[in-house]
Scaffold this active site. Sequence first.
Site, PDB file in Angstrom:
ATOM      1  N   HIS A  97       0.815  -1.404  -0.052  1.00  0.00           N
ATOM      2  CA  HIS A  97       0.075   0.036   0.116  1.00  0.00           C
ATOM      3  C   HIS A  97       0.702   1.168   0.072  1.00  0.00           C
ATOM      4  O   HIS A  97       0.647   1.978  -0.930  1.00  0.00           O
ATOM      5  CB  HIS A  97      -0.898  -0.192   1.282  1.00  0.00           C
ATOM      6  CG  HIS A  97      -1.550   1.331   1.360  1.00  0.00           C
ATOM      7  ND1 HIS A  97      -3.082   1.673   0.811  1.00  0.00           N
ATOM      8  CD2 HIS A  97      -1.323   2.541   2.093  1.00  0.00           C
ATOM      9  CE1 HIS A  97      -3.244   2.727   1.134  1.00  0.00           C
ATOM     10  NE2 HIS A  97      -2.337   3.327   2.025  1.00  0.00           N
ATOM     11  N   GLU A  98       1.936   1.300   0.651  1.00  0.00           N
ATOM     12  CA  GLU A  98       2.705   2.491   1.108  1.00  0.00           C
ATOM     13  C   GLU A  98       3.452   2.412  -0.379  1.00  0.00           C
ATOM     14  O   GLU A  98       3.753   3.848  -0.753  1.00  0.00           O
ATOM     15  CB  GLU A  98       3.756   2.391   2.107  1.00  0.00           C
ATOM     16  CG  GLU A  98       3.007   2.419   3.652  1.00  0.00           C
ATOM     17  CD  GLU A  98       1.835   3.461   3.814  1.00  0.00           C
ATOM     18  OE1 GLU A  98       2.202   4.596   3.206  1.00  0.00           O
ATOM     19  OE2 GLU A  98       1.029   3.257   4.507  1.00  0.00           O
ATOM     20  N   HIS A 101       1.409   4.510  -2.870  1.00  0.00           N
ATOM     21  CA  HIS A 101       1.633   6.059  -3.153  1.00  0.00           C
ATOM     22  C   HIS A 101       3.013   6.248  -3.787  1.00  0.00           C
ATOM     23  O   HIS A 101       2.878   7.598  -4.508  1.00  0.00           O
ATOM     24  CB  HIS A 101       1.868   6.370  -1.501  1.00  0.00           C
ATOM     25  CG  HIS A 101       0.584   6.339  -0.744  1.00  0.00           C
ATOM     26  ND1 HIS A 101      -0.525   6.919  -1.028  1.00  0.00           N
ATOM     27  CD2 HIS A 101       0.310   5.783   0.433  1.00  0.00           C
ATOM     28  CE1 HIS A 101      -1.675   6.717  -0.143  1.00  0.00           C
ATOM     29  NE2 HIS A 101      -1.101   5.891   0.754  1.00  0.00           N
ATOM     30  N   HIS A 105       3.107   9.075  -6.840  1.00  0.00           N
ATOM     31  CA  HIS A 105       4.013  10.302  -7.026  1.00  0.00           C
ATOM     32  C   HIS A 105       4.799   9.881  -8.284  1.00  0.00           C
ATOM     33  O   HIS A 105       4.939  10.929  -9.042  1.00  0.00           O
ATOM     34  CB  HIS A 105       4.786  10.143  -5.766  1.00  0.00           C
ATOM     35  CG  HIS A 105       5.856  11.098  -5.665  1.00  0.00           C
ATOM     36  ND1 HIS A 105       6.928  11.343  -4.984  1.00  0.00           N
ATOM     37  CD2 HIS A 105       5.524  12.506  -6.230  1.00  0.00           C
ATOM     38  CE1 HIS A 105       7.226  12.693  -4.905  1.00  0.00           C
ATOM     39  NE2 HIS A 105       6.800  13.285  -5.949  1.00  0.00           N
TER      40      HIS A 105
END
Length: 228
Positions: A97-98, A101, A105
Amino acid sequence: MGMSYLILAGAIMLASWLVSSTLKSKFEFYSKIHLQNGMSGAEIAEKMLADNGIRDVRVISTPGQLTDHYNPVDKTVNLSEAVYNQRNAAAAAVAAHECGHAVQHAVGYQWLTMRSQLVPIVNVASSYMQWILLAGILMLRTFPQLLLVGIVIFAATTLFSIITLPVEYDASNRALAWLENKNMLTQQEQAGAKDSLKWAARTYVVAALGSIATLLYYVSIYMGGRRN
């Protein structure tokens, strides 16, 4: 709107407690499902970044629990110690999940860009907002404009919580799609990862609803003061 707000606030607080409690129990359960591939959360994260062609993001360990986050400023995927080291479905879900991100980006995902632009405003607003709102309520009859200023500031934080929703859901969708397409997890592990991220996302939904309800409450106070 006073009594109605209290009832609504109570319902949101109850929902928040239920979601948080369920999330905690889900992660405890899925932390017991050890990955057959034997990979740690850090290794999952590094592979997802590599598979997406991201070479300038570091995966690091950060102290504490539930401290997992992606920092777009220094391009780091920060995983809590448990997630970084453990080899289970919950750790895989959070790590991926991280990294979702980080992928956002890298591709210039619009909602993440908007949220990042609001961060400085929200940081400043959170330092003074409550004091301005309190003073605005106390001075409502003599200086109603002060409460209006507080409402505008609070609206910015509410907007931030709303924009956070598509950012978090998209990161989870990217994570789950990668885990499935690369056959990283077994069917049971994939189901656990999906369930974990589903409940994690619901915490943001409850937070957004609470912020919207509180904003409407302050607006009702302001409008009531103007009528009086």
